[in-house]
Design an enzyme around this catalytic site. Structure first.
Site, mmCIF file in Angstrom:
data_model
loop_
_atom_site.group_PDB
_atom_site.id
_atom_site.type_symbol
_atom_site.label_atom_id
_atom_site.label_comp_id
_atom_site.label_asym_id
_atom_site.label_seq_id
_atom_site.Cartn_x
_atom_site.Cartn_y
_atom_site.Cartn_z
ATOM 1 C CD GLU B 48 -7.186 -31.492 -4.813
ATOM 2 O OE1 GLU B 48 -6.620 -30.421 -5.133
ATOM 3 O OE2 GLU B 48 -7.852 -31.621 -3.760
ATOM 4 C CG PHE B 110 -19.114 -27.380 2.141
ATOM 5 C CD1 PHE B 110 -18.553 -26.125 1.937
ATOM 6 C CD2 PHE B 110 -18.303 -28.395 2.635
ATOM 7 C CE1 PHE B 110 -17.219 -25.889 2.215
ATOM 8 C CE2 PHE B 110 -16.972 -28.164 2.920
ATOM 9 C CZ PHE B 110 -16.429 -26.914 2.718
ATOM 10 C CD GLN B 111 -14.915 -29.161 0.191
ATOM 11 O OE1 GLN B 111 -14.922 -30.340 0.510
ATOM 12 N NE2 GLN B 111 -13.837 -28.400 0.295
ATOM 13 C CE LYS B 160 -18.295 -38.522 4.155
ATOM 14 N NZ LYS B 160 -18.058 -37.370 5.045
ATOM 15 C CG MET B 467 6.494 -21.161 -27.699
ATOM 16 S SD MET B 467 7.832 -21.318 -28.895
ATOM 17 C CE MET B 467 8.134 -23.092 -28.839
#
Lengths: 164, 554
Positions: B48, B110-111, B160, B467
């Site tokens: 993502e 969940f999630q 949802k 760097m």
């Protein structure tokens, strides 16, 4: 560095308070006091925010607040002629007898109201500017303050809206 | 009657969205079901974070608002770095995330993650939509906010059940009208007058331009003002390309790794005209020593930037293009006979760093530059590779240089170059990477193969986090604490995904390697083993004054 009082007119939406307070914390601005509630315009709320800082810092606070989409207007009313009030509820240890009488006397000098009495304590309600509440708190401390809660400052400009 | 998911897709189409970058998951399935036959191109990335960076690269290359899509919880959280990157560089982006159903919000379902809470500080605005009927208007407002004023990312979080809810009747979408959001575009006439007067009087003026010039499309206006009044131009990392690097008035990049000419000029100028910049610490060094003798005119669309880091004499809030046009319209042609330009020229001529021993990274960039046309889009990762590209590639047009300036996000470049290639399919898109940052989103080789994205990856490989190693060398007594990387067979990895590649270890092979890379039709990974301890010079140590450069001659 001095306290500035800001009026922040915001959309009355969920999450706005956390947007505003989050902005203060992540930019390192310290909120001295914040009070919020609905106002005369439907769908809007007015926040009264007291923040400590020099002019440059306050300018940046105002600009950052203005960047929030839900903020409609920011006004610094520090220099305006305003009326400002804070409300406090103070639960003081006061057993029946001399102590309680003294507490009630102090309360009346400060025009505080007694709004609850129980065998071992009373609750005072006091409204006024922050200094008055500070002074009352100091006086009552000797009797024993069990709980103390204050609303934070709210303020309005005197006269017509917009200071006219 | 339409579902919330359908209203989202309709909304995206109404905003003219053609391509979105995303990754599916449980909480966003209703949207993916709509995408199955929607006339929108969805690009499936491999992580993502890459969706957000690709949308960002798409936006920077095209000037349109980029769109990314992810599921709730981990999907949404993986967007965070990409959203923060876009926020810091003012890139218009709309991120859409799935969310657990409203009935489960706040239950640690969940999630579930509070993505609107998480992204408060890194979005211009965000929405948690609880009523499907609002989706159309929210999409309209989100694009309006993202793409106007000081541009930036906006997040839309859709539970949802809001995606599956049926809306009937479908409310009409109104023009975006937000009472708390009214950007100022025209500069205040009195301030414009004051700026004009200062320009007419100045003996040693300097234009200091940044990403705001690119965002507002003000490149032509900058050049017009510079040429009319003979003012040299120093550009920030984000502003590169706005003025052609080889224009006589161009001093190149200013700041920590800026040119002598730019950094000396800002120290000696008596008028600094700052346009679309934010006086970042990587530019100013010790801010009191930045333009210490100058009156400062600051043009910016974001009022909060004006006076934030440096006191300003003439603040002009507005769109850089309109404000510059208004200023230029009031000026006559001006010559500068006081030696300022010749002084500046002298700094420019003296500013030729010596090449590094062995395989010189600057040389690789210069050879790339020689091979590619002005239309080519150069994307960088973050670190030494980024600075070498910024210093040694000659950018001549806006939006040909995409880099993570504000956040300095390693792993930005590869997915951003994929996004840029989708925005500009007919142009060459080349990524300059380091071996460290390329490994941060190397999985996007999968996306490159699946969609036949012909990006060219040039890895300046020194087997170090270069760097950081350079800082350890200069400021930590060469104690290379955890900055050495083990060798990686990048060509082997590329081939495993199905991308062609070649490794270059000899200076003589650089030319042929680059020719093969850019001559190959599809994507290509060129792994160039550069001199391991080559440094980026000149360099202003953090906290030093801008003219206190070390390594001035390489």
């Amino acid at each position: 560095m001095r306290p500035h009082t800001l009026h922040v007119l915001v959309e009355n939406r969920a999450g706005v308070l956390s947007r505003v307070s989050g902005l203060f914390s992540r930019r390192g601005f310290n909120i001295e006091s914040l009070a919020v509630g609905t106002c005369e315009e439907p769908g809007m709320s007015r926040m009264t925010i007291v923040v400590l800082g020099d002019d440059a810092r306050i300018e940046q606070v105002k600009k950052q607040l203005n960047k929030l989409i839900d903020v409609i207007k920011v006004s610094d009313i520090t220099e305006q002629s305003t009326v400002a009030r804070e409300l406090a509820l103070i639960k003081v240890a006061a057993e029946p007898g001399e102590g309680r009488a003294e507490v009630m006397q102090v309360a009346s000098i400060f025009r505080a109201q007694i709004i609850d009495v129980s065998p071992k304590s009373i609750i005072l309600q006091v409204a006024g500017d922050s200094e008055k509440i500070d002074a009352l708190e100091r006086l009552l401390r000797q009797y024993g303050i069990k709980e103390f809660v204050r609303t934070g400052k709210i303020a309005l400009m005197r006269g017509m809206k917009g200071g006219r | 009657m339409k579902t919330g998911a359908r209203l989202l897709v309709d909304g995206l189409q109404r905003e003219g969205v053609e391509t979105i970058f995303g990754y599916p998951g449980g909480a966003v399935l209703p949207v993916y079901d709509e995408l199955y036959d929607a006339p929108l191109r969805h690009v499936l990335v491999r992580h993502e974070q890459a969706a957000a960076h690709a949308a960002d690269g798409y936006a920077r290359a095209s000037g349109k608002t980029g769109v990314c899509l992810a599921t709730s919880g981990p999907g949404a959280c993986n967007l965070v770095t990409g959203i923060a990157t876009a926020y810091m560089d003012s890139v218009p982006l709309v991120a859409v995330t799935g969310q657990v159903p409203t009935t489960m919000l706040g239950n640690d379902a969940f999630q579930e993650s509070d993505i609107t809470g998480i992204t408060f500080p890194i979005t211009k605005h965000n929405y948690l939509v609880k009523d499907a009927a609002e989706i159309g208007q929210v999409v309209r407002d989100a694009f309006y906010i993202a793409g106007t004023g000081r541009q930036g990312p906006v997040l839309i979080d859709l539970p949802k059940d809001v995606m599956t809810a049926q809306v009937d009747p479908v409310p009409e979408v109104q023009e975006a009208r937000l009472r708390g959001y009214q950007p100022t575009y025209e500069g205040h006439p009195r301030q414009v007058e004051r700026a004009v007067a200062l320009i007419q009087e100045a003996e040693r003026p300097l234009l200091y331009i940044g990403g705001g010039v690119v965002a507002s499309g003000a490149a032509a206006e900058v050049l017009a003002l510079a040429e009319l009044t003979a003012i040299p131009v120093a550009s920030t990392l984000m502003g590169l390309g706005a003025v052609p690097c080889d224009h006589p008035l161009s001093l190149g990049m200013i700041g920590m790794h800026g040119t002598e000419a730019a950094n000396f000029a800002v120290t000696e100028c008596d008028l600094l005209i700052a346009v679309g910049v934010r006086f970042d610490d990587r530019v100013t060094g010790r801010v009191e020593a930045f333009a210490p003798q100058a009156a400062v005119v600051h043009i910016d669309i974001d009022p909060a930037e004006i006076g934030k880091n440096k006191p300003v004499d003439v603040p002009i809030v507005g769109d850089a293009r309109l404000v510059l046009a208004a200023i230029t319209a009031k000026l006559a042609r001006q010559e500068r006979g006081n030696g300022w330009l010749s002084r500046v020229r002298r700094w420019q001529e003296e500013n030729a760093p010596a090449p590094a021993a062995g395989l010189d990274p600057a040389g690789v960039i210069r050879q790339m530059n020689a091979l590619l046309d002005d239309e080519a889009i150069i994307v960088s990762e973050v670190g030494q590779n980024q600075m070498w590209a910024a210093q040694h590639y000659c950018f001549r047009r806006p939006r040909t240089w995409l880099t993570s300036g504000g956040l300095g996000t390693m792993g930005y470049g590869f997915p951003a170059s994929i996004g840029a290639q989708f925005a500009c399919p007919d142009r060459t898109v080349a990524l300059v990477a380091g071996d460290g940052s390329f490994q941060m989103n190397i999985q996007e080789l999968g996306t490159v193969v699946e969609y036949k994205v012909p990006v060219k990856v040039v890895i300046l490989n020194n087997l170090y986090l270069g760097m950081v190693r350079q800082w350890q060398e200069l400021f930590y007594d060469r104690r290379y604490s955890y900055t050495e990387l083990s060798p990686v067979d990048f060509v082997g990895i590329a081939r495993a995904y199905g991308v062609e590649g070649r490794r270059v270890e000899d200076p003589d092979e650089v030319g042929p390697g680059l020719e093969e890379c850019f001559g190959t039709e599809g994507a290509f990974v060129l792994d160039v083993r550069i001199e391991r301890e080559a440094n980026v010079f000149p360099m202003v140590p953090a906290g030093a004054a801008i003219n206190e450069m070390i390594g001035r001659r390489g």
